[in-house]
Motif scaffolding. Structure first.
Motif, short mmCIF file in Angstrom:
data_model
loop_
_atom_site.label_atom_id
_atom_site.label_comp_id
_atom_site.label_asym_id
_atom_site.label_seq_id
_atom_site.Cartn_x
_atom_site.Cartn_y
_atom_site.Cartn_z
N TYR A 120 0.72 -1.24 -0.06
CA TYR A 120 0.13 -0.01 -0.28
C TYR A 120 0.81 1.17 0.02
N ASP A 121 0.34 2.34 -0.82
CA ASP A 121 0.92 3.60 -0.60
C ASP A 121 0.55 4.24 0.76
N ARG A 122 1.75 4.60 1.67
CA ARG A 122 1.60 5.16 2.79
C ARG A 122 0.53 6.35 2.82
N ASP A 123 0.91 7.24 1.55
CA ASP A 123 -0.14 8.41 1.62
C ASP A 123 -1.60 8.09 1.79
N GLU A 124 -1.95 7.16 0.97
CA GLU A 124 -3.50 6.45 0.83
C GLU A 124 -3.82 6.02 2.32
N GLU A 171 -2.53 7.12 5.27
CA GLU A 171 -2.50 8.26 6.15
C GLU A 171 -4.02 9.07 5.98
N GLU A 172 -4.37 9.01 4.43
CA GLU A 172 -5.84 9.87 4.13
C GLU A 172 -7.14 9.07 5.10
N GLU A 173 -6.80 7.81 5.27
CA GLU A 173 -7.73 7.00 5.81
C GLU A 173 -7.74 7.75 7.60
N ARG A 183 -7.00 10.23 8.96
CA ARG A 183 -7.24 11.62 8.91
C ARG A 183 -8.85 11.80 8.94
N TRP A 226 0.63 7.78 14.66
CA TRP A 226 1.93 7.64 13.76
C TRP A 226 1.36 6.31 12.86
N GLU A 249 6.64 1.85 11.33
CA GLU A 249 7.62 1.74 10.25
C GLU A 249 8.80 0.97 11.21
#
Ligand SMILES: [Zn+2]
Length: 245
Positions: free
Chosen positions: A217-221, A223-225, A227, A235, A238
């Motif tokens: 998975y893309d970490r940005d994706e 993080e988006e969930e 928020r 955090w 990692e």
């Protein structure tokens, strides 16, 4: 007190990473929580792997126990060479039996079978175990000590009852296995990232460490969930991330 991420991926490690494993350290006392694939080499960067005071295994799926069988060698070798005197206390469920039967190892391991609601004293931590919603017997653990509380959620599906486990823990370590778009129709004992964030909000966790991450998975994706569903400090896990409590 430090909570160190040794591994956070599932069901297989990312390059240079490991499947779940965490080291809880305070005043020279060390507890390893889960011991997945790659965890032992990450642990060896911090301390010799046989210098643990206790091990907690949340459940007997391979991504949480793969390296435990090599840890047995490390402890036995250390005892034979006189580097370690006492067997390693291990708190774990004993089912599925096929794997539970492999947890004891000569005089190197002292096994404490875990049950719902069980309380134990590990050094200066009090631990309480709670069953989660998972395919095999799996236990979340509340660790309380040094004026702090940590709830490790282990592997947990949406039917997990967080309310009975903790209120306002200082740290909630929760799995977020799926992005919402990949949530299976029939629950399989895992949460989406969003569900994890909502659980953290529900129990008013002061801080959230989101873990058990799919390595592709893309970490940005991810993080988006988080928020929008959780208002505290959080955090994404990692390998090597160390939280001071
Ligand atoms: Zn897992």
């Amino acid at each position: 007190m430090k909570w160190r991420v040794l591994g956070c991926h599932s069901p297989f490690p990312a390059p240079g990473g490991a499947t779940p494993g965490y080291l809880l350290e305070a005043e020279g006392h060390r507890i390893l929580i889960d011991c997945g694939s790659g965890v032992l080499s990450k642990l060896a960067e911090v301390c010799p792997p046989y210098r643990l005071d206790a091990v907690i295994l949340s459940h007997l799926h391979h991504d949480h126990i793969a390296d435990f069988f090599v840890l047995q060698y490390a402890v036995q070798t250390a005892m034979r060479r006189g580097w370690r005197r006492d067997p390693l206390p291990v708190y774990a469920p004993t089912r599925p039996e096929k794997w539970g039967n492999l947890l004891p190892y000569g005089d190197a391991i002292r096994l404490h079978p875990v049950q719902e609601g069980m309380k134990s004293i590990l050094g200066r931590w009090e631990t309480t175990f709670f069953r989660t919603d998972h395919a095999v017997p799996c236990f979340a653990v509340l660790l309380e000590g040094f004026g702090r509380s940590i709830l490790y959620g282990a592997d947990s599906g949406p039917k997990t009852n967080w309310d009975v486990m903790a209120r306002n823990p200082d740290l909630f370590v929760c799995e977020g296995t799926f992005l919402e778009r990949d949530l299976p129709e029939n629950p399989v004992g895992h949460l989406s990232v969003k569900q994890a964030a909502e659980a953290a909000e529900r129990i008013r966790a002061r801080e959230l460490l989101l873990t058990h991450l799919f390595p592709e998975y893309d970490r940005d994706e991810i993080e988006e969930e988080v928020r929008g569903s959780y208002s505290g400090r959080w955090w994404l896990a990692e390998t090597g991330l160390t939280l001071s409590l």
